[in-house]
Design a protein around this motif. Structure first.
Motif, PDB file in Angstrom:
ATOM      1  N   SER A  27       0.822  -1.205   0.000  1.00  0.00           N
ATOM      2  CA  SER A  27       0.000   0.000   0.000  1.00  0.00           C
ATOM      3  C   SER A  27       0.862   1.263   0.000  1.00  0.00           C
ATOM      4  O   SER A  27       1.838   1.366   0.746  1.00  0.00           O
ATOM      5  CB  SER A  27      -0.909   0.004   1.242  1.00  0.00           C
ATOM      6  OG  SER A  27      -1.463   1.282   1.478  1.00  0.00           O
ATOM      7  N   LYS A  28       0.476   2.222  -0.827  1.00  0.00           N
ATOM      8  CA  LYS A  28       1.187   3.506  -0.832  1.00  0.00           C
ATOM      9  C   LYS A  28       0.953   4.264   0.472  1.00  0.00           C
ATOM     10  O   LYS A  28       1.795   5.056   0.894  1.00  0.00           O
ATOM     11  CB  LYS A  28       0.739   4.350  -2.030  1.00  0.00           C
ATOM     12  CG  LYS A  28       1.176   3.774  -3.370  1.00  0.00           C
ATOM     13  CD  LYS A  28       0.734   4.643  -4.531  1.00  0.00           C
ATOM     14  CE  LYS A  28       1.192   4.051  -5.866  1.00  0.00           C
ATOM     15  NZ  LYS A  28       0.750   4.857  -7.020  1.00  0.00           N
ATOM     16  N   ARG A  29      -0.186   4.016   1.097  1.00  0.00           N
ATOM     17  CA  ARG A  29      -0.505   4.709   2.346  1.00  0.00           C
ATOM     18  C   ARG A  29       0.256   4.144   3.530  1.00  0.00           C
ATOM     19  O   ARG A  29       0.729   4.865   4.393  1.00  0.00           O
ATOM     20  CB  ARG A  29      -2.013   4.603   2.655  1.00  0.00           C
ATOM     21  CG  ARG A  29      -2.868   5.725   2.119  1.00  0.00           C
ATOM     22  CD  ARG A  29      -4.305   5.580   2.605  1.00  0.00           C
ATOM     23  NE  ARG A  29      -4.501   6.126   3.938  1.00  0.00           N
ATOM     24  CZ  ARG A  29      -5.578   5.886   4.677  1.00  0.00           C
ATOM     25  NH1 ARG A  29      -6.515   5.063   4.239  1.00  0.00           N
ATOM     26  NH2 ARG A  29      -5.698   6.435   5.863  1.00  0.00           N
ATOM     27  N   PHE A  30       0.358   2.814   3.609  1.00  0.00           N
ATOM     28  CA  PHE A  30       0.848   2.173   4.821  1.00  0.00           C
ATOM     29  C   PHE A  30       2.195   1.469   4.661  1.00  0.00           C
ATOM     30  O   PHE A  30       2.811   1.089   5.654  1.00  0.00           O
ATOM     31  CB  PHE A  30      -0.188   1.161   5.331  1.00  0.00           C
ATOM     32  CG  PHE A  30      -1.532   1.769   5.631  1.00  0.00           C
ATOM     33  CD1 PHE A  30      -1.707   2.584   6.739  1.00  0.00           C
ATOM     34  CD2 PHE A  30      -2.621   1.523   4.812  1.00  0.00           C
ATOM     35  CE1 PHE A  30      -2.945   3.147   7.026  1.00  0.00           C
ATOM     36  CE2 PHE A  30      -3.863   2.086   5.085  1.00  0.00           C
ATOM     37  CZ  PHE A  30      -4.020   2.902   6.206  1.00  0.00           C
ATOM     38  N   GLY A  31       2.633   1.273   3.429  1.00  0.00           N
ATOM     39  CA  GLY A  31       3.833   0.485   3.198  1.00  0.00           C
ATOM     40  C   GLY A  31       5.084   1.050   3.838  1.00  0.00           C
ATOM     41  O   GLY A  31       5.880   0.308   4.433  1.00  0.00           O
ATOM     42  N   GLN A  32       5.276   2.356   3.739  1.00  0.00           N
ATOM     43  CA  GLN A  32       6.509   2.951   4.253  1.00  0.00           C
ATOM     44  C   GLN A  32       6.600   2.833   5.772  1.00  0.00           C
ATOM     45  O   GLN A  32       7.679   2.581   6.324  1.00  0.00           O
ATOM     46  CB  GLN A  32       6.621   4.420   3.832  1.00  0.00           C
ATOM     47  CG  GLN A  32       7.955   5.059   4.187  1.00  0.00           C
ATOM     48  CD  GLN A  32       9.136   4.245   3.675  1.00  0.00           C
ATOM     49  OE1 GLN A  32       9.213   3.927   2.496  1.00  0.00           O
ATOM     50  NE2 GLN A  32      10.065   3.895   4.569  1.00  0.00           N
ATOM     51  N   ASN A  33       5.473   3.002   6.443  1.00  0.00           N
ATOM     52  CA  ASN A  33       5.473   2.869   7.901  1.00  0.00           C
ATOM     53  C   ASN A  33       5.849   1.443   8.305  1.00  0.00           C
ATOM     54  O   ASN A  33       6.621   1.238   9.257  1.00  0.00           O
ATOM     55  CB  ASN A  33       4.098   3.235   8.459  1.00  0.00           C
ATOM     56  CG  ASN A  33       4.062   3.232   9.976  1.00  0.00           C
ATOM     57  OD1 ASN A  33       4.991   3.696  10.635  1.00  0.00           O
ATOM     58  ND2 ASN A  33       2.992   2.709  10.544  1.00  0.00           N
ATOM     59  N   ALA A  64       3.366  -8.831  16.581  1.00  0.00           N
ATOM     60  CA  ALA A  64       3.934  -7.655  17.237  1.00  0.00           C
ATOM     61  C   ALA A  64       3.994  -6.466  16.279  1.00  0.00           C
ATOM     62  O   ALA A  64       3.773  -5.313  16.680  1.00  0.00           O
ATOM     63  CB  ALA A  64       5.333  -7.973  17.768  1.00  0.00           C
ATOM     64  N   LEU A  65       4.273  -6.744  15.012  1.00  0.00           N
ATOM     65  CA  LEU A  65       4.348  -5.673  14.013  1.00  0.00           C
ATOM     66  C   LEU A  65       2.978  -5.044  13.781  1.00  0.00           C
ATOM     67  O   LEU A  65       2.855  -3.811  13.721  1.00  0.00           O
ATOM     68  CB  LEU A  65       4.895  -6.241  12.708  1.00  0.00           C
ATOM     69  CG  LEU A  65       5.133  -5.259  11.561  1.00  0.00           C
ATOM     70  CD1 LEU A  65       6.116  -4.169  11.964  1.00  0.00           C
ATOM     71  CD2 LEU A  65       5.635  -6.011  10.328  1.00  0.00           C
ATOM     72  N   LEU A  66       1.942  -5.868  13.689  1.00  0.00           N
ATOM     73  CA  LEU A  66       0.601  -5.312  13.495  1.00  0.00           C
ATOM     74  C   LEU A  66       0.114  -4.597  14.754  1.00  0.00           C
ATOM     75  O   LEU A  66      -0.635  -3.618  14.671  1.00  0.00           O
ATOM     76  CB  LEU A  66      -0.380  -6.411  13.086  1.00  0.00           C
ATOM     77  CG  LEU A  66      -1.724  -5.916  12.537  1.00  0.00           C
ATOM     78  CD1 LEU A  66      -1.540  -4.989  11.340  1.00  0.00           C
ATOM     79  CD2 LEU A  66      -2.641  -7.080  12.165  1.00  0.00           C
ATOM     80  N   ALA A  67       0.563  -5.058  15.912  1.00  0.00           N
ATOM     81  CA  ALA A  67       0.247  -4.343  17.152  1.00  0.00           C
ATOM     82  C   ALA A  67       0.883  -2.957  17.145  1.00  0.00           C
ATOM     83  O   ALA A  67       0.240  -1.957  17.485  1.00  0.00           O
ATOM     84  CB  ALA A  67       0.732  -5.142  18.360  1.00  0.00           C
ATOM     85  N   ALA A  68       2.144  -2.893  16.725  1.00  0.00           N
ATOM     86  CA  ALA A  68       2.863  -1.615  16.742  1.00  0.00           C
ATOM     87  C   ALA A  68       2.302  -0.628  15.727  1.00  0.00           C
ATOM     88  O   ALA A  68       2.218   0.577  15.997  1.00  0.00           O
ATOM     89  CB  ALA A  68       4.347  -1.862  16.463  1.00  0.00           C
ATOM     90  N   THR A  69       1.911  -1.129  14.550  1.00  0.00           N
ATOM     91  CA  THR A  69       1.499  -0.216  13.487  1.00  0.00           C
ATOM     92  C   THR A  69       0.008   0.071  13.470  1.00  0.00           C
ATOM     93  O   THR A  69      -0.398   1.149  13.027  1.00  0.00           O
ATOM     94  CB  THR A  69       1.910  -0.778  12.115  1.00  0.00           C
ATOM     95  OG1 THR A  69       1.326  -2.081  11.937  1.00  0.00           O
ATOM     96  CG2 THR A  69       3.427  -0.882  11.998  1.00  0.00           C
ATOM     97  N   ARG A  70      -0.823  -0.874  13.969  1.00  0.00           N
ATOM     98  CA  ARG A  70      -2.269  -0.697  13.831  1.00  0.00           C
ATOM     99  C   ARG A  70      -3.044  -0.993  15.110  1.00  0.00           C
ATOM    100  O   ARG A  70      -4.268  -0.926  15.122  1.00  0.00           O
ATOM    101  CB  ARG A  70      -2.797  -1.591  12.711  1.00  0.00           C
ATOM    102  CG  ARG A  70      -2.181  -1.308  11.356  1.00  0.00           C
ATOM    103  CD  ARG A  70      -2.656   0.010  10.760  1.00  0.00           C
ATOM    104  NE  ARG A  70      -3.527  -0.245   9.639  1.00  0.00           N
ATOM    105  CZ  ARG A  70      -4.486   0.565   9.218  1.00  0.00           C
ATOM    106  NH1 ARG A  70      -4.716   1.677   9.848  1.00  0.00           N
ATOM    107  NH2 ARG A  70      -5.223   0.256   8.179  1.00  0.00           N
ATOM    108  N   GLY A  71      -2.345  -1.345  16.194  1.00  0.00           N
ATOM    109  CA  GLY A  71      -3.015  -1.566  17.464  1.00  0.00           C
ATOM    110  C   GLY A  71      -3.628  -2.930  17.641  1.00  0.00           C
ATOM    111  O   GLY A  71      -4.457  -3.129  18.546  1.00  0.00           O
ATOM    112  N   TYR A  72      -3.216  -3.917  16.835  1.00  0.00           N
ATOM    113  CA  TYR A  72      -3.803  -5.255  16.936  1.00  0.00           C
ATOM    114  C   TYR A  72      -3.505  -5.880  18.297  1.00  0.00           C
ATOM    115  O   TYR A  72      -2.364  -5.890  18.769  1.00  0.00           O
ATOM    116  CB  TYR A  72      -3.261  -6.173  15.830  1.00  0.00           C
ATOM    117  CG  TYR A  72      -3.882  -7.541  15.848  1.00  0.00           C
ATOM    118  CD1 TYR A  72      -5.183  -7.723  15.393  1.00  0.00           C
ATOM    119  CD2 TYR A  72      -3.183  -8.647  16.334  1.00  0.00           C
ATOM    120  CE1 TYR A  72      -5.772  -8.981  15.423  1.00  0.00           C
ATOM    121  CE2 TYR A  72      -3.774  -9.906  16.365  1.00  0.00           C
ATOM    122  CZ  TYR A  72      -5.075 -10.064  15.910  1.00  0.00           C
ATOM    123  OH  TYR A  72      -5.668 -11.300  15.946  1.00  0.00           O
ATOM    124  N   GLY A  73      -4.548  -6.412  18.930  1.00  0.00           N
ATOM    125  CA  GLY A  73      -4.396  -7.057  20.228  1.00  0.00           C
ATOM    126  C   GLY A  73      -4.222  -6.089  21.378  1.00  0.00           C
ATOM    127  O   GLY A  73      -4.052  -6.522  22.530  1.00  0.00           O
TER     128      GLY A  73
END
Length: 202
Positions: A27-33, A64-73
């Protein structure tokens, strides 16, 4: 509409995480993060581009990565009020079922769909040249062109209390591209269901 979804098989949280992060990486929106977080953790993109679901350590790293970037869990950001226990399945949606999937209730998508939460209405507004918050529509148009060329998209990630009345968790751009070309094929997806999913998928 009560969908009778064609279930292909059982999926898992680990597969959902891998699919979600792979989609956001492109994604152009989220890839760089995502790339920034991978680099900060000394991890290679192969963690997302070639996921090994049998590797418990890699599965933990993706969670852990999805938690850090999007708040998963962590009950925040995109995953605020998201259930802890979700059953995941791989499935195919017919054109009518896919057209009935609702967008998530975020401001950009609210603006784009014009109030209905349906991808067909968003596609009509894009074709009419309308923009949400003056954000260009080219990514949707480019994705639609890719579909017309015969490219296959990764699965959408959809959620609901059951397998009907589904809300898109990940893959809004792809869902919109399908709508722009009239849902010419069945749509592959992962479906997450939980009795309390309504708290998130309102």
């Amino acid at each position: 509409m009560l969908a009778v979804v064609q279930v292909l098989g059982v999926s898992s949280e680990d597969e959902m995480l891998a699919c979600f992060l792979s989609g956001e990486l492109s994604s152009k929106r989220f890839g760089q993060n995502l790339r920034s977080h991978l680099a900060a953790g000394g991890q290679a993109e192969q963690l997302l581009t070639y996921p090994d679901l049998s590797d418990a350590g890699a599965n933990f790293a993706r969670r852990a990565l999805l938690a850090a970037t999007r708040g998963y869990g962590e009950n925040r950001d995109l995953f605020e009020n998201f259930p802890t226990h979700v059953t995941w399945n791989r499935a195919l949606l017919s054109a009518d079922e896919a057209a009935d999937v609702r967008y998530v209730g975020y401001s950009y998508w609210v603006e784009l769909w014009g109030g209905s939460r349906r991808p067909t209405d968003a596609a009509a507004r894009i074709k009419a040249g309308l923009r949400a918050f003056d954000v260009p529509n080219e990514p949707f148009v480019e994705a639609a062109r890719a579909l017309r060329r015969g490219e296959r998209f990764p699965p959408l990630i959809l959620v609901g209390e059951g397998q009907d009345n589904l809300v898109c968790l990940e893959g809004h751009l792809r869902l919109t591209a399908y709508a722009l070309v009239g849902f010419p094929t069945d749509v592959e997806c992962l479906i997450g269901s939980a009795p309390d999913m309504g708290r998130w998928a309102q």
